[in-house]
Design a protein around this motif. Structure first.
Motif, PDB file in Angstrom:
ATOM      1  N   LEU A 118      -5.453  -2.714   9.852  1.00 38.35           N
ATOM      2  CA  LEU A 118      -4.243  -1.895   9.900  1.00 38.35           C
ATOM      3  C   LEU A 118      -3.891  -1.545  11.346  1.00 38.35           C
ATOM      4  O   LEU A 118      -2.729  -1.608  11.742  1.00 38.35           O
ATOM      5  CB  LEU A 118      -4.480  -0.618   9.088  1.00 38.35           C
ATOM      6  N   ARG A 147      -1.269   8.443  -4.893  1.00 36.35           N
ATOM      7  CA  ARG A 147      -1.576   8.539  -3.462  1.00 36.35           C
ATOM      8  C   ARG A 147      -1.502   7.151  -2.833  1.00 36.35           C
ATOM      9  O   ARG A 147      -1.831   6.163  -3.480  1.00 36.35           O
ATOM     10  CB  ARG A 147      -3.004   9.060  -3.247  1.00 36.35           C
ATOM     11  N   THR A 148      -1.136   7.138  -1.566  1.00 33.80           N
ATOM     12  CA  THR A 148      -1.319   5.930  -0.775  1.00 33.80           C
ATOM     13  C   THR A 148      -2.715   5.981  -0.199  1.00 33.80           C
ATOM     14  O   THR A 148      -3.267   7.064  -0.054  1.00 33.80           O
ATOM     15  CB  THR A 148      -0.297   5.856   0.369  1.00 33.80           C
ATOM     16  N   PRO A 149      -3.281   4.832   0.173  1.00 30.60           N
ATOM     17  CA  PRO A 149      -2.810   3.475  -0.105  1.00 30.60           C
ATOM     18  C   PRO A 149      -3.111   3.085  -1.552  1.00 30.60           C
ATOM     19  O   PRO A 149      -4.087   3.560  -2.124  1.00 30.60           O
ATOM     20  CB  PRO A 149      -3.622   2.633   0.872  1.00 30.60           C
ATOM     21  N   ARG A 200      11.198   2.239   1.799  1.00 29.76           N
ATOM     22  CA  ARG A 200      10.422   1.433   2.721  1.00 29.76           C
ATOM     23  C   ARG A 200       9.151   1.015   1.987  1.00 29.76           C
ATOM     24  O   ARG A 200       8.463   1.849   1.391  1.00 29.76           O
ATOM     25  CB  ARG A 200      10.079   2.254   3.964  1.00 29.76           C
ATOM     26  N   LEU A 249       3.326   7.775  -7.309  1.00 28.21           N
ATOM     27  CA  LEU A 249       3.455   8.170  -5.901  1.00 28.21           C
ATOM     28  C   LEU A 249       4.835   8.783  -5.652  1.00 28.21           C
ATOM     29  O   LEU A 249       4.957   9.779  -4.938  1.00 28.21           O
ATOM     30  CB  LEU A 249       3.253   6.961  -4.979  1.00 28.21           C
ATOM     31  N   LEU A 250       5.863   8.176  -6.209  1.00 32.10           N
ATOM     32  CA  LEU A 250       7.220   8.641  -5.937  1.00 32.10           C
ATOM     33  C   LEU A 250       7.637   9.788  -6.861  1.00 32.10           C
ATOM     34  O   LEU A 250       8.797  10.200  -6.865  1.00 32.10           O
ATOM     35  CB  LEU A 250       8.199   7.467  -6.024  1.00 32.10           C
ATOM     36  N   TRP A 286       0.804  -1.229   0.000  1.00 25.72           N
ATOM     37  CA  TRP A 286       0.000   0.000   0.000  1.00 25.72           C
ATOM     38  C   TRP A 286       0.834   1.275   0.000  1.00 25.72           C
ATOM     39  O   TRP A 286       0.317   2.361  -0.217  1.00 25.72           O
ATOM     40  CB  TRP A 286      -1.018   0.005   1.147  1.00 25.72           C
ATOM     41  N   SER A 287       2.132   1.135   0.236  1.00 23.53           N
ATOM     42  CA  SER A 287       2.955   2.346   0.204  1.00 23.53           C
ATOM     43  C   SER A 287       4.397   1.983  -0.123  1.00 23.53           C
ATOM     44  O   SER A 287       4.884   0.937   0.309  1.00 23.53           O
ATOM     45  CB  SER A 287       2.890   3.047   1.571  1.00 23.53           C
ATOM     46  N   VAL A 288       5.053   2.825  -0.890  1.00 28.85           N
ATOM     47  CA  VAL A 288       6.503   2.723  -1.087  1.00 28.85           C
ATOM     48  C   VAL A 288       7.064   4.103  -0.792  1.00 28.85           C
ATOM     49  O   VAL A 288       6.679   5.082  -1.431  1.00 28.85           O
ATOM     50  CB  VAL A 288       6.861   2.294  -2.525  1.00 28.85           C
ATOM     51  N   SER A 289       7.907   4.195   0.228  1.00 34.44           N
ATOM     52  CA  SER A 289       8.464   5.506   0.597  1.00 34.44           C
ATOM     53  C   SER A 289       9.888   5.599   0.084  1.00 34.44           C
ATOM     54  O   SER A 289      10.582   4.594  -0.014  1.00 34.44           O
ATOM     55  CB  SER A 289       8.500   5.693   2.115  1.00 34.44           C
ATOM     56  N   PRO A 290      10.317   6.834  -0.213  1.00 36.22           N
ATOM     57  CA  PRO A 290      11.685   7.013  -0.699  1.00 36.22           C
ATOM     58  C   PRO A 290      12.665   6.459   0.331  1.00 36.22           C
ATOM     59  O   PRO A 290      12.416   6.508   1.524  1.00 36.22           O
ATOM     60  CB  PRO A 290      11.840   8.530  -0.817  1.00 36.22           C
ATOM     61  N   ARG A 321     -12.725   1.091   5.262  1.00 34.07           N
ATOM     62  CA  ARG A 321     -11.410   1.002   4.634  1.00 34.07           C
ATOM     63  C   ARG A 321     -10.882   2.404   4.338  1.00 34.07           C
ATOM     64  O   ARG A 321     -11.650   3.322   4.040  1.00 34.07           O
ATOM     65  CB  ARG A 321     -11.504   0.227   3.309  1.00 34.07           C
ATOM     66  N   ILE A 322      -9.584   2.530   4.419  1.00 35.13           N
ATOM     67  CA  ILE A 322      -8.935   3.800   4.061  1.00 35.13           C
ATOM     68  C   ILE A 322      -8.770   3.827   2.554  1.00 35.13           C
ATOM     69  O   ILE A 322      -8.247   2.882   1.967  1.00 35.13           O
ATOM     70  CB  ILE A 322      -7.555   3.904   4.734  1.00 35.13           C
ATOM     71  N   VAL A 323      -9.237   4.901   1.949  1.00 33.05           N
ATOM     72  CA  VAL A 323      -9.171   4.984   0.493  1.00 33.05           C
ATOM     73  C   VAL A 323      -8.007   5.863   0.030  1.00 33.05           C
ATOM     74  O   VAL A 323      -7.358   5.579  -0.959  1.00 33.05           O
ATOM     75  CB  VAL A 323     -10.500   5.517  -0.067  1.00 33.05           C
ATOM     76  N   ARG A 324      -7.742   6.928   0.781  1.00 31.17           N
ATOM     77  CA  ARG A 324      -6.737   7.866   0.267  1.00 31.17           C
ATOM     78  C   ARG A 324      -6.096   8.643   1.406  1.00 31.17           C
ATOM     79  O   ARG A 324      -6.760   9.005   2.377  1.00 31.17           O
ATOM     80  CB  ARG A 324      -7.396   8.836  -0.727  1.00 31.17           C
ATOM     81  N   ILE A 325      -4.817   8.878   1.237  1.00 33.55           N
ATOM     82  CA  ILE A 325      -4.055   9.691   2.177  1.00 33.55           C
ATOM     83  C   ILE A 325      -3.406  10.796   1.356  1.00 33.55           C
ATOM     84  O   ILE A 325      -2.890  10.532   0.272  1.00 33.55           O
ATOM     85  CB  ILE A 325      -2.947   8.850   2.852  1.00 33.55           C
ATOM     86  N   LEU A 382      -7.478   0.097   2.248  1.00 29.55           N
ATOM     87  CA  LEU A 382      -6.928  -0.654   3.376  1.00 29.55           C
ATOM     88  C   LEU A 382      -7.979  -0.831   4.451  1.00 29.55           C
ATOM     89  O   LEU A 382      -8.487   0.157   4.985  1.00 29.55           O
ATOM     90  CB  LEU A 382      -5.797   0.143   4.020  1.00 29.55           C
ATOM     91  N   ASP A 430       5.560  -0.834   2.445  1.00 21.34           N
ATOM     92  CA  ASP A 430       4.558  -1.249   3.433  1.00 21.34           C
ATOM     93  C   ASP A 430       3.506  -2.131   2.777  1.00 21.34           C
ATOM     94  O   ASP A 430       3.025  -1.821   1.694  1.00 21.34           O
ATOM     95  CB  ASP A 430       3.864  -0.030   4.039  1.00 21.34           C
ATOM     96  N   LEU A 458      -0.389   5.336  10.772  1.00 18.70           N
ATOM     97  CA  LEU A 458      -0.872   4.372  11.772  1.00 18.70           C
ATOM     98  C   LEU A 458      -1.260   5.078  13.066  1.00 18.70           C
ATOM     99  O   LEU A 458      -2.303   4.799  13.655  1.00 18.70           O
ATOM    100  CB  LEU A 458       0.199   3.308  12.043  1.00 18.70           C
ATOM    101  N   VAL A 512       5.215  15.406  -0.533  1.00 21.09           N
ATOM    102  CA  VAL A 512       5.808  14.288  -1.269  1.00 21.09           C
ATOM    103  C   VAL A 512       5.131  12.973  -0.904  1.00 21.09           C
ATOM    104  O   VAL A 512       4.594  12.279  -1.763  1.00 21.09           O
ATOM    105  CB  VAL A 512       7.330  14.195  -1.023  1.00 21.09           C
ATOM    106  N   GLU A 513       5.146  12.640   0.368  1.00 21.96           N
ATOM    107  CA  GLU A 513       4.563  11.359   0.726  1.00 21.96           C
ATOM    108  C   GLU A 513       4.220  11.266   2.204  1.00 21.96           C
ATOM    109  O   GLU A 513       4.884  11.879   3.042  1.00 21.96           O
ATOM    110  CB  GLU A 513       5.517  10.213   0.367  1.00 21.96           C
ATOM    111  N   ALA A 514       3.208  10.487   2.496  1.00 24.52           N
ATOM    112  CA  ALA A 514       2.837  10.245   3.886  1.00 24.52           C
ATOM    113  C   ALA A 514       3.890   9.348   4.541  1.00 24.52           C
ATOM    114  O   ALA A 514       4.551   8.553   3.878  1.00 24.52           O
ATOM    115  CB  ALA A 514       1.477   9.579   3.946  1.00 24.52           C
TER     116      ALA A 514
END
Lengths: 475, 381
Positions: free
Chosen positions: A458, A447-449, A91, A274-275, A84-88, B302-306, A453, A93, B285, B277-279
């Motif tokens: 979670l 966007r994440t996720p 990482r 996302l990145l 659900w996520s790829v961080s620079p 469910r979480i759809v968007r951050i 999710l 997830d 969490l 840039v990113e969460a």
């Protein structure tokens, strides 16, 4: 739960598996993640391992070999994991059967493949209407027919595959409607000749359909679908011209249980969007795709793409490219010397180039034709998650919306659970035809996720007093 | 568009967030020939991606009088903006789950009440009667009848219509690279080489204000917060009020379409150059953990968007709104905590001042924030 590895590969289709295997052979620690329960991706999708009998026997031998080689390798595989996520940094997830997990990695290979595209028509969101790729999942992995009597429509190589698959599984096919002509199929014959095996398979499918008396109607398309009082689908079908524009006259109705329809594929770019790596619009390669160098490095060091996610090229090219990417990561992380790398990749690149020619010919058949978009009636839903119609998109464009992200804020188009995966390409195309280009219309921000999710999986119910919280907001 | 507009505008506003757009709107309605420029599109940064809160529980105490007026304006947006952008009044609750939070709740409610917010402490039983979806393990709550929410992403479209109708010349996708002064006033240079001449200048660039003020030779550090927002898929009605926690690390509301928005100022990765840039997964969490604790039914969805929104803050965390020191007919507006809530009011206040009238409430003199060391005037690349 967390782990540190050299490289995480996201997606266990042919590109991802080959990349993982190539990197592991060079000595890298590799973790391969996929949301499915087995490797193979969409092209070699396998029935659940608990299924016995005909469905297992029918699995593509190429896919069986892929899974066998993976099982014998040093690659750590984690199936049933939703990334659900790829961080620079990096990482990755994922949410798996035992809850959230993450991996730290020096490099990430995104091998997320492609997703199907449907050019909307009135009724495309009715139950019983499914995508061509969705139909292949039902057939290959569950042995389930879309319906007893089916209509198969759209464009590209999946048409014949799905129609033949339905027959083989005991269903009926009322007709196959193909936007392309026979001449268009054969236009790129030198490219087709590069994969005689696949051409033969296509010819066999076609022969099987003709033997069963299934009409294969070229330059025909579905205009609209409604429900009959008995719960069947009544499809209005009719001729179109070479640009996809409906032609007057000769429309007729077909009543079926299910309609499998698809208008090609688009590259899956959740991770690269996302990145914020550089992307470019490539109509023939699946729309917006990440810009890469000749060995599939993106503009972000350490992030690589392989397979259809780097631009549509088909399964054979995906496998060759995957190997190339795996080796490139090994070299970039210092596991193989430049000399031995150069020697190994030269034949791989030739092979990939050859394979790509066939994929390109198929991609051309799947490309959108401009009048297909113009033919979408105003009251047709474009964003099925949020029920946004073409008229609402056109009104926003007339009011000054110029980018798909602006359109998203103005209309909620692309804000639903699919995150714009289904409507994004179509909406970008419709907006650009209202003024501007695909480049100015852009693409939905990543966007994440990547997938919705389940909140309760979670985070579990916890002891509030034991939570570590940042300092309170100022008064 | 030609290279230069022949006649200078009476005012050019740079930055089309809610602050700049409101200022431009009221300047045009006040009779000024006004232009509004943005590097992107109207209200697509903080003003379009914030939590749309109308709460007084999280507003900095000193800004309560402004936020209360801003809230009123949002609720009446159909009247002055011309569109209903989903502004809804709702009760607001701030919760305490630990003794430390109880003390915080009491102290904060007192400070905000002193500034005019009608906040009172209620028992857990009363709180659960107001909002049956709450976790009954709460120890105390603060209640405010004046709360609510706006659908922030609709802001841009509403302003675009209103600005167009008011005759504001809107230039979207027009990044400004520098400002020059001549005897006619200001000359605003776009990245495409275009020039706009203006007698008056309003800088409304949010987190980009530090760069903008440097164009005029003023050095004002502006901090950039990268706030995380989380939205769920549509779910059954589980709450009707706006819910927070005394520590300010949670804000929760459910919209009419069934989605629940989870905020609270948890930080993500980003900066003014790259945007949001990113969460940060751990911050997601943490934020979601608080949300589920406050309203347990959220465990079903469910979480759809951050996403992330950039919020600007000055050195003393108070706004800068008013004329710039030593620069004729140049103004600034921005860096307001919970700025979206009060934006329509503050934009209107500044417009009053630019139009030469006495604003109804005091502005926030930017002079206090200007650092002495002069900087070279530079154009950003």
């Amino acid at each position: 739960m967390s782990a540190t590895v050299d490289v995480v590969v996201v997606g266990a289709g042919p590109a991802g598996v080959e990349a993982a295997l190539a990197a592991a052979v060079c000595g890298l620690s590799v973790t391969l993640l996929d949301e499915a329960s087995q490797a193979g991706g969409q092209v070699y999708r396998a029935p659940p391992s608990t299924f016995r009998g005909a469905l297992q026997d029918a699995a593509d031998p190429e896919g069986v070999r892929l899974r066998t080689r993976l099982a014998a390798s040093g690659v750590t595989v984690c199936f049933d994991h939703i990334v659900w996520s790829v961080s620079p940094g990096f990482r990755v997830d994922a949410l798996g059967p035992s809850g959230p997990r993450y991996w730290s990695a020096k490099a990430v290979i995104a091998a997320a493949g492609a997703q199907e595209r449907v050019v909307p028509f009135p009724g495309w969101t009715l139950p019983g209407v499914i995508g061509l790729a969705g139909a292949t999942i039902m057939l290959k992995s569950q042995g389930v027919l879309p319906g007893r009597r089916n209509l198969v429509a759209g464009q590209g190589p999946l048409l014949l595959a799905v129609a033949a698959g339905i027959l083989k599984a005991g269903g009926q096919v009322a007709a196959v409607l193909d936007l392309a002509t026979r001449a268009e199929w054969l236009a790129d014959w030198p490219a087709l000749a590069s994969r005689v095996d696949l051409v033969m398979r296509g010819a066999l499918w076609r022969a099987r359909l003709l033997r069963a008396g299934v009409p294969i109607l070229h330059r025909q398309a579905v205009r609209r679908v409604t429900n009959t009082p008995q719960g069947q689908l009544r499809a209005m079908i009719g001729p179109v011209d070479g640009a996809g524009r409906p032609m007057t006259g000769a429309a007729r109705e077909v009543v079926v249980d299910a309609l499998a329809v698809g208008n090609g594929l688009t590259s899956s770019t959740d991770i690269t969007r996302l990145l914020c790596v550089t992307h470019r619009y490539d109509e023939l390669r699946g729309g917006w795709v990440p810009s890469v160098d000749e060995v599939f490095r993106t503009s972000l060091p350490g992030l690589y793409v392989a397979g259809d996610g780097a631009g549509l090229a088909g399964a054979a090219a995906a496998a060759a490219d995957g190997r190339l990417v795996g080796l490139t990561v090994a070299r970039d992380l210092g596991y193989v010397s430049s000399a031995s790398y150069d020697e190994t990749v030269a034949p791989l690149r030739r092979k990939a180039r050859r394979a790509r020619r066939f994929g390109t010919a198929m991609a051309r058949l799947m490309a959108l034709r401009p009048a297909q978009l113009d033919a979408i009636p105003p009251d047709t839903v474009l964003c099925r998650c949020e029920d946004v119609t073409r008229a609402e998109i056109d009104a926003a464009a007339a009011e000054g919306a110029r980018t798909v992200n602006q359109l998203k804020a103005w209309t909620r188009c692309g804000m639903g659970p699919c995150q714009g995966r289904i409507c994004g390409d179509i909406v970008g195309a419709v907006l650009s035809r209202a003024g501007g280009t695909r480049e100015t219309a852009g693409f939905f921000t990543g966007r994440t996720p990547f997938r919705p999710l389940p909140l309760g999986q979670l985070v579990t119910e916890t002891d509030y007093a034991a939570l570590t919280l940042p300092p309170p907001a100022p008064l | 568009m030609g290279m230069a507009e022949a006649d200078p505008f009476d005012a050019v506003v740079i930055g089309a967030g809610a602050m700049g757009a409101t200022t431009a709107l009221f300047l045009a309605r006040g009779g000024m020939r006004t232009a509004l420029l943005d590097r992107g599109e109207i209200c697509r940064e903080a003003s379009g991606v914030n939590a749309g809160t109308l709460t007084l529980h999280m507003t900095r105490a000193a800004l309560i009088p402004y936020a209360m007026r801003g809230r009123e304006l949002w609720l009446k947006s159909a009247e002055w903006l011309g569109s209903d952008i989903g502004a809804r009044a709702a009760p607001g609750l701030s919760l305490a789950f630990t003794p430390a939070e109880c003390a915080m709740l009491e102290q904060r409610a007192k400070a905000r009440t002193a500034m005019g917010a009608p906040i009172r402490l209620v028992t857990p039983r009363e709180a659960c009667a107001i909002e049956p979806g709450l976790n009954p393990s709460l120890l105390a709550a603060a209640f405010c009848a004046l709360d609510g929410h706006v659908t922030a992403y609709l802001t841009g479209r509403a302003y675009r219509r209103a600005l167009t109708e008011a005759g504001v010349a809107v230039f979207e996708q027009r990044p400004v690279v520098g400002i020059e002064q001549d005897d006619r006033g200001y000359c605003v240079r776009g990245d495409d080489g275009t020039l706009l001449h203006a007698k008056r200048l309003v800088l409304a660039g949010g987190v980009w204000l530090e760069t903008m003020l440097a164009w005029l030779g003023l050095r004002v550090p502006v901090k950039c917060l990268v706030n995380q927002l989380v939205v769920t898929e549509r779910m059954r009605p589980v709450m009707h009020s706006v819910v927070g926690i005394a520590n300010g690390l949670l804000s929760l509301k459910q919209f009419e379409n069934g989605t629940v928005l989870i905020g609270g100022g948890w930080q993500g990765i980003g900066d003014p150059v790259r945007g949001g840039v990113e969460a940060i997964p751990d911050n997601l969490l943490g934020n979601v953990q608080l949300a589920r604790h406050a309203v347990p039914a959220l465990g079903e969805t469910r979480i759809v968007r951050i996403w992330l929104g950039l919020e600007s803050e000055t050195a003393d965390a108070m706004p800068m709104i008013g004329p710039l020191p030593g620069v004729d007919e140049a103004y600034v507006i921005g860096c307001v905590h919970s700025g979206y809530t009060s934006a329509p009011y503050l934009g209107r206040l500044l417009a009053e001042r630019v139009l030469g009238r006495e604003p109804e409430m005091p502005l926030f003199d930017p002079a206090r924030l200007v650092q002495p060391a002069p900087v070279q005037r530079e154009e950003i690349a």
